[in-house]
Design an enzyme around this catalytic site. Structure first.
Site, mmCIF file in Angstrom:
data_model
loop_
_atom_site.group_PDB
_atom_site.id
_atom_site.type_symbol
_atom_site.label_atom_id
_atom_site.label_comp_id
_atom_site.label_asym_id
_atom_site.label_seq_id
_atom_site.Cartn_x
_atom_site.Cartn_y
_atom_site.Cartn_z
ATOM 1 N N ASN A 196 0.824 -1.202 0.494
ATOM 2 C CA ASN A 196 0.008 -0.075 -0.006
ATOM 3 C C ASN A 196 0.690 1.545 0.345
ATOM 4 O O ASN A 196 0.504 2.013 -0.912
ATOM 5 C CB ASN A 196 -1.060 0.223 0.878
ATOM 6 C CG ASN A 196 -2.337 -0.279 1.079
ATOM 7 O OD1 ASN A 196 -2.864 -0.374 -0.417
ATOM 8 N ND2 ASN A 196 -2.764 -0.897 2.028
ATOM 9 N N ASP A 205 -5.407 -2.627 -3.330
ATOM 10 C CA ASP A 205 -7.012 -3.213 -4.009
ATOM 11 C C ASP A 205 -7.229 -4.150 -5.022
ATOM 12 O O ASP A 205 -7.681 -4.820 -4.888
ATOM 13 C CB ASP A 205 -7.810 -2.088 -3.949
ATOM 14 C CG ASP A 205 -8.722 -1.068 -3.205
ATOM 15 O OD1 ASP A 205 -7.299 -1.245 -1.521
ATOM 16 O OD2 ASP A 205 -8.667 -0.286 -3.199
ATOM 17 N N GLU A 231 -6.220 -7.366 4.866
ATOM 18 C CA GLU A 231 -6.268 -8.330 4.251
ATOM 19 C C GLU A 231 -5.925 -9.756 4.841
ATOM 20 O O GLU A 231 -5.316 -10.960 4.291
ATOM 21 C CB GLU A 231 -4.649 -7.678 4.044
ATOM 22 C CG GLU A 231 -3.210 -7.841 5.268
ATOM 23 C CD GLU A 231 -3.118 -7.283 5.646
ATOM 24 O OE1 GLU A 231 -4.465 -5.907 5.793
ATOM 25 O OE2 GLU A 231 -2.362 -6.551 6.460
#
Lengths: 328, 209
Positions: A196, A205, A231
């Site tokens: 990220n 994503d 996650e």
């Protein structure tokens, strides 16, 4: 003193429903205007004729059974649009907005008793329920869609946590009842925060989406996957013992990690840590199984990530230490 | 037995008798209708209070999955002597067998299954109610049948329904056709006033003999 109403026979033509009468040989004896204006037969045309000769498309066998029961049982019989959309192929008043071919109909078959208290005729009424049917169908579809949405994780399109937990709870109940095994896998993307941070959340994503897709494509149809947290994913495997679960976990780890994920022009390598456990022969508790898989997952993380660990291979001290440090 | 509205032994006997006659007629009608010999077992009846309905149903109906059809009945809409709602409960239904029973040559789709349930429950309900009506000199009207649920668990039978009835007269019927054997339970749910009326009729019948 008011005179007796002189036109009772005309009333039948004022009724906003189809009304007709037949005898047990299906000869028509009465046919109201509502019927007349929806087909090519007027009362004068059809009275005295056999109903099936005039409407060969009617479901004869079904119709005969209905009429037989009315004559025999002296009690009404019904037909509803939910099961049989229509009896007569009548047009309906919603040709533009309807989206349906014919008028939806609720029908009632009522006995008419003669002097000797035996059934002489059957009266059939046809009610137009097209509006109700269209609204009901719309509502049903909406409810189905809402049920789907409320059980699915929007990003990954697998089950969300609450729905997955419900499924797993049911499965564990079943396992306890019938003494079949179930195994549970929990996995977590390794260093997801770094992905990220480095490539942006949109890329993160996509990683989650691709991972979920790779899982669903490789799992058996009975296996149930859900997104447990950010996650973290969970999968239960019905009818699967620990040895098979170990095999499936390792296979899944490879399927997820062996090919990098392509996002725009980026190539993102990923890996996962998997913890798994299996049911015992009796008294399984779904929350306990989840916590076992969780413990095994943290052991996998602790041992250096990118691996599968069985709960039964975690030693007790390790379990405690992991529980203590379990906030990553 | 429900609290407050106990049936005396005589009342029970007459109720059982009325149901027996009703079921006998139902069996005859079904035989002629299906052109196969239909045997109905002697119905076992029980009065249960609506509050205990679900636990009692679980005891009466051990099946895992049931299908149920409801239908209203009344002697008069605004001032009924007897009114209520009947629920026909089918246990572990084999639709292929039922389809053969009513000589259906269509493919047994979901809608056809529903139609079979509605048809058979309407027949059983109609036969039973008209049997009872005849015995107590009343005339029953009924609403069209509708499906409560198909292959559901008993707990889900009434939890979404608003139960306005105080009591239920439960009539367990076992019916067999040739080599097939089916089971269904007919529940007649009624308010206090209707049960009391029924009791008065039963007393009158008992006195007449």
């Amino acid at each position: 003193m008011i005179n007796k109403f002189p036109y009772p026979n005309n009333v039948i033509d004022c009724v906003d429903s189809g009304v007709f009468v037949i005898d047990k040989n299906f000869t028509v004896h009465l046919w109201n205007d509502y019927m007349t204006i929806r087909c090519q037969f007027s009362s004068d045309d059809i009275v005295g004729l056999n109903l099936f000769d005039c409407f060969p498309e009617l479901p004869q066998k079904w119709f005969k059974r209905k009429i037989k029961s009315v004559f025999l049982l002296k009690s009404p019989s019904y037909s509803a649009w939910e099961q049989r959309a229509y009896l007569f192929k009548f047009p309906h008043g919603r040709s533009v907005t309807g989206g349906v071919d014919f008028m939806y109909q609720n029908c009632c078959f009522t006995p008419i008793l003669g002097q000797d208290n035996n059934v002489e005729y059957a009266c059939i009424t046809i009610k137009d329920v097209t509006d109700i049917a269209i609204a009901t169908i719309k509502l049903k579809n909406t409810v189905m869609e809402l049920e789907r949405i409320s059980s699915i994780d929007g990003l990954t399109q697998v089950y969300n946590r609450s729905h997955w937990e419900k499924c797993f709870q049911n499965e564990v109940d079943r396992v306890n009842r019938y003494d079949h095994p179930v195994s549970l896998l929990m996995f977590d993307m390794d260093f997801f925060k770094k992905i990220n941070d480095k490539y942006g959340h949109l890329c993160g994503d996509e990683v989650l989406r691709q991972t979920a897709k790779r899982c669903t494509e490789s799992l058996r149809s009975a296996d149930v996957i859900g997104r447990y947290g950010g996650e973290e994913f969970c999968i239960f495997l019905p009818e699967t013992d620990l040895a098979d679960a170990a095999h499936i976990a390792e296979k899944l780890r490879h399927i997820i990690s062996d090919t990098p994920i392509y996002y725009n022009s980026l190539v993102v390598s990923i890996s996962v840590s998997i913890g798994f456990t299996s049911s015992r022969s009796t008294k399984n508790n779904y929350e306990k199984l989840i916590s076992e898989a969780d413990t095994a997952l943290y052991a996998a993380k602790n041992n250096g990530r990118a691996q599968c660990v069985s709960f039964f291979d975690c030693d007790v001290t390790q379990q405690r230490a992991i529980a203590y440090h379990s906030n990553f | 037995m429900s609290s407050g509205l106990n049936f005396t032994e005589d009342q029970q006997d007459y109720l059982q008798e009325i149901c027996n006659i009703g079921m006998g007629q139902a069996g005859q009608s079904l035989s002629v209708l299906f052109e196969q010999y239909v045997t109905l077992s002697v119905p076992s009846i029980e009065i249960i209070s609506a509050i205990n309905l679900v636990p009692t149903l679980k005891r009466l109906i051990p099946a895992e999955k049931i299908s149920a059809v409801r239908q209203g009945f009344y002697t008069h809409v605004t001032d009924p002597n007897i009114c209520g709602e009947s629920i026909t409960i089918f246990s572990n239904t084999d639709f292929e067998q039922l389809a053969q029973l009513i000589d259906l040559d269509e493919e047994v789709t979901f809608e056809v299954e529903q139609e079979i349930l509605l048809e058979i429950s309407n027949i059983i309900n109609g036969a039973c109610l008209s049997g009872i009506a005849e015995q107590i000199s009343e005339r029953f009207f009924s609403t069209p049948p509708s499906i409560i649920g198909q292959s559901i668990i008993i707990d889900n039978l009434l939890n979404k329904e608003h139960l306005v009835w105080d009591h239920a007269l439960s009539i367990k019927i076992q019916y067999s056709v040739d080599k097939y054997s089916f089971q269904c339970d007919l529940l007649l749910l009624m308010p206090d006033s209707s049960v009391k009326y029924l009791q008065n009729v039963l007393n009158r019948l008992a006195d007449e003999l």
